[in-house]
Design an enzyme around this catalytic site. Structure first.
Site, short mmCIF file in Angstrom:
data_model
loop_
_atom_site.label_atom_id
_atom_site.label_comp_id
_atom_site.label_asym_id
_atom_site.label_seq_id
_atom_site.Cartn_x
_atom_site.Cartn_y
_atom_site.Cartn_z
NE ARG A 87 -36.64 -1.17 16.21
CZ ARG A 87 -36.75 -2.09 15.26
NH1 ARG A 87 -36.06 -3.23 15.35
NH2 ARG A 87 -37.53 -1.90 14.21
CG ASN A 164 -38.84 -4.48 11.77
OD1 ASN A 164 -37.83 -3.97 12.24
ND2 ASN A 164 -38.79 -5.59 11.03
CD GLU A 165 -35.98 -5.20 8.63
OE1 GLU A 165 -36.41 -6.17 7.98
OE2 GLU A 165 -34.96 -5.27 9.34
CG HIS A 231 -33.06 -2.12 10.36
ND1 HIS A 231 -34.19 -2.92 10.44
CD2 HIS A 231 -33.28 -1.10 11.25
CE1 HIS A 231 -35.03 -2.41 11.33
NE2 HIS A 231 -34.50 -1.30 11.82
CE1 TYR A 233 -28.96 -7.76 11.06
CE2 TYR A 233 -30.55 -6.22 10.14
CZ TYR A 233 -30.10 -7.01 11.19
OH TYR A 233 -30.80 -7.04 12.38
CD GLU A 260 -33.83 -5.12 13.14
OE1 GLU A 260 -33.25 -5.95 12.40
OE2 GLU A 260 -35.06 -5.08 13.31
CD1 TRP A 289 -31.62 -9.89 15.39
CD2 TRP A 289 -33.19 -8.32 15.68
NE1 TRP A 289 -32.84 -10.53 15.48
CE2 TRP A 289 -33.82 -9.58 15.65
CE3 TRP A 289 -33.97 -7.18 15.85
CZ2 TRP A 289 -35.19 -9.74 15.78
CZ3 TRP A 289 -35.33 -7.34 15.98
CH2 TRP A 289 -35.94 -8.60 15.94
#
Length: 547
Positions: A87, A164-165, A231, A233, A260, A289
């Site tokens: 990516r 992105n995001e 994503h 996290y 991610e 990531w």
């Protein structure tokens, strides 16, 4: 700034709230509407397929190209570690220097040269509504239209990740309408590619906006060819949250990838082991990531140090070489089979490496060559376990030197072979070595020799000499076998063995070693192949010279 920005999410209540939302706002399964057949990648019943019909599961990483345009060789290094997808971070010029059509075309060409599927994303949308300078999904769509010349005809190789995001934690409920509009703008401009859309809430969707509106967003795509990207996290710090989120998409037959994730983060500690395990179980793609170049306090998310492929960090080791990681689960895109004349056969696995010249900070490894129909082009030495520090590996032919190791630490290594078509072998058998203490050599010397061998077994002898000026009364001798040998019987001492590590305590009649005196131990053992000698011995915790 050249780093990932993931501010703490707004206060959230997980568990019970997630369960209640799941009951009240379930995803709606649907039948794929009639639409024009995509020319490359396409989505069918919630699965991402290649044009050939091959089910494709992304196994790869993110690369910060827009900030490190001079590191285009990273794509080759990422491929060499076993990835099938990369990516790539791009900019539309609103926040960072714009990547023009020529640069985008070069990135695509490099991806294809290295037999990688290219997921291209506009990073300027990150945290829109909360992050100063962030841009809209509509602006990102305009950028894709402006560089369409670099993407037309690349539908077999490129997935367009619109932005992105695209929302932070402010006004994120607008995500649904804005995402639908961006998809339709690109379709109206003639884009036939599979599109990917990121979740709001800095990509982590803690409010479940994407989860609960994914079906309507997918239905808004006239080509029915959109993939959703979550994503993971700090929001995803428990196995239950990860399994529930991904499982709902699978049950609804909506395509989902983990676009991610990391092993740690400022907003919490993601459960990377579960992310990898569930993704493998459900055959869902993941993209860690990130390769290298993080800053601003999240340097720990670098997979390699300073873009050096021979200096894997502990995160890089985990993602590439750990359980359910890239090396063990990645399958190259089928489109590259025909591009290389049909060669999809991997080399044979190299033989298990043997270790020599073990010091407090380095080890030399060698192994038997692999074979392949189109030729072996190189080998990758991987650290399976041991230590967390970055190490450097210099490989020449079928030998390598690993430096930067920690003293008095046990490490396990293995080797992969690569061929000219980009295929990677199965992992070799492993070797375990223990580095020396790095301290002052003790008043001892050890001689080791093999006195006899037979298929599957051998007999050995160890002589321990006291080179000091006073007697030793009672002792413990330690060493590590370099090729998996195991002791079956011993005289002169009592052995204990854990894996390759051997600990011998003195017998009553060998416990005393006078100054300048010695004792000799004898033993029998088993071996599976080669029978190299240990190179590091310690007596009562002090490293001995090898006689």
């Amino acid at each position: 700034m050249r780093f990932r920005e993931h501010p703490l999410p707004l206060p959230r209540v997980v568990g019970l709230v997630a369960a209640l939302l799941g009951l009240l706002l379930p995803l709606v399964a649907f039948t794929t509407p009639a639409h024009a057949a995509p020319t490359g990648f396409r989505v069918v019943n919630g699965r991402l397929l290649e044009a050939s019909g091959n089910d494709f599961v992304m196994r790869g990483v993110n690369h910060a190209h827009t900030w490190y345009a001079d590191r285009i060789d990273s794509l080759a290094h990422i491929k060499a570690k076993g990835a099938n997808t990369v990516r790539v971070v791009l900019s539309n010029g609103d926040r960072w220097t714009r990547n023009d059509a020529s640069d985008v075309a070069n990135v695509v060409a490099q991806c294809k040269q290295n037999r990688l599927i290219c997921v291209l994303e506009v990073h300027d949308t990150t945290g829109y509504g909360e992050q100063s300078g962030a841009t809209t999904l509509s602006r990102a769509a305009d950028y894709w239209i402006s560089v369409r010349s670099a993407l037309a005809g690349q539908e077999d190789y490129v997935i367009v990740n619109i932005g992105n995001e695209p929302y932070g934690n402010t006004n994120y409920t607008n995500w649904t309408a804005d995402t639908k509009a961006a998809i339709q703008k690109l379709r109206g401009a003639g884009f036939d590619h599979t599109l990917m859309v990121d979740a709001p809430n800095w990509g982590q969707d803690w409010a479940f906006t994407m989860r609960d509106n994914a079906a309507s967003v997918f239905a808004a795509d006239p080509d029915a060819n959109t993939v959703f990207s979550i994503h993971m996290y700090g929001v995803f710090d428990t196995a239950a949250e990860i399994s529930d989120y991904l499982g709902r998409f699978v049950a609804a037959k909506l395509p989902i990838v983990v676009g991610e994730f990391g092993h740690d983060h400022s907003d919490g500690n993601p459960d990377e082991d579960t992310i990898l395990a569930v993704a493998q179980q459900l055959r869902l793609g993941y993209l860690g990531w990130s390769w290298s170049g993080n800053g601003g306090g999240v340097e720990y998310l670098d997979m390699v140090t300073n873009f050096d492929p021979n200096r894997l960090t502990s995160w890089g080791e985990r993602l590439f070489n750990g359980a359910n990681g890239i090396a063990a689960t990645s399958e190259e895109a089928a489109v590259y089979g025909s591009a290389s004349g049909g060669d999809t056969t991997a080399p044979t696995a190299p033989t298990a490496p043997t270790a020599s010249s073990v010091t407090a900070s380095s080890v030399a490894l060698s192994w038997g060559a692999a074979t392949d129909a189109v030729g072996v082009t190189g080998y990758d030495v991987v650290r399976i376990s041991g230590g967390t520090e970055s190490v450097a590996t210099t490989t020449t032919g079928t030998t390598a030197t690993v430096t930067g190791l920690a003293a008095n630490t046990s490490y396990t290594f293995a080797v992969y072979a690569r061929d000219a078509a980009g295929n990677r072998s199965q992992r070799s058998a492993t070797v375990t070595v223990t580095t020396s203490s790095g301290g002052t050599t003790g008043a001892c010397a050890v001689g080791y020799r093999v006195t006899g061998e037979w298929p599957g077994g051998f007999q050995g002898e160890v002589t321990v000499r006291n080179t000091g000026g006073s007697a030793v009364n009672g002792w413990t001798l330690r060493w590590t076998f370099p090729a998996g040998q195991r002791i079956t019987a011993m005289w002169g001492g009592t052995p204990a063995q854990s894996g390759a590590e051997v600990t011998v305590t003195s017998a009553a009649y060998t416990a005393a070693i006078p100054a300048s005196g010695s004792v000799t131990l004898g033993f029998t053992g088993t071996r599976s192949g080669s029978n190299p000698s240990p190179t590091v011995f310690s007596l009562n915790g002090a490293e001995c010279s090898v006689a």
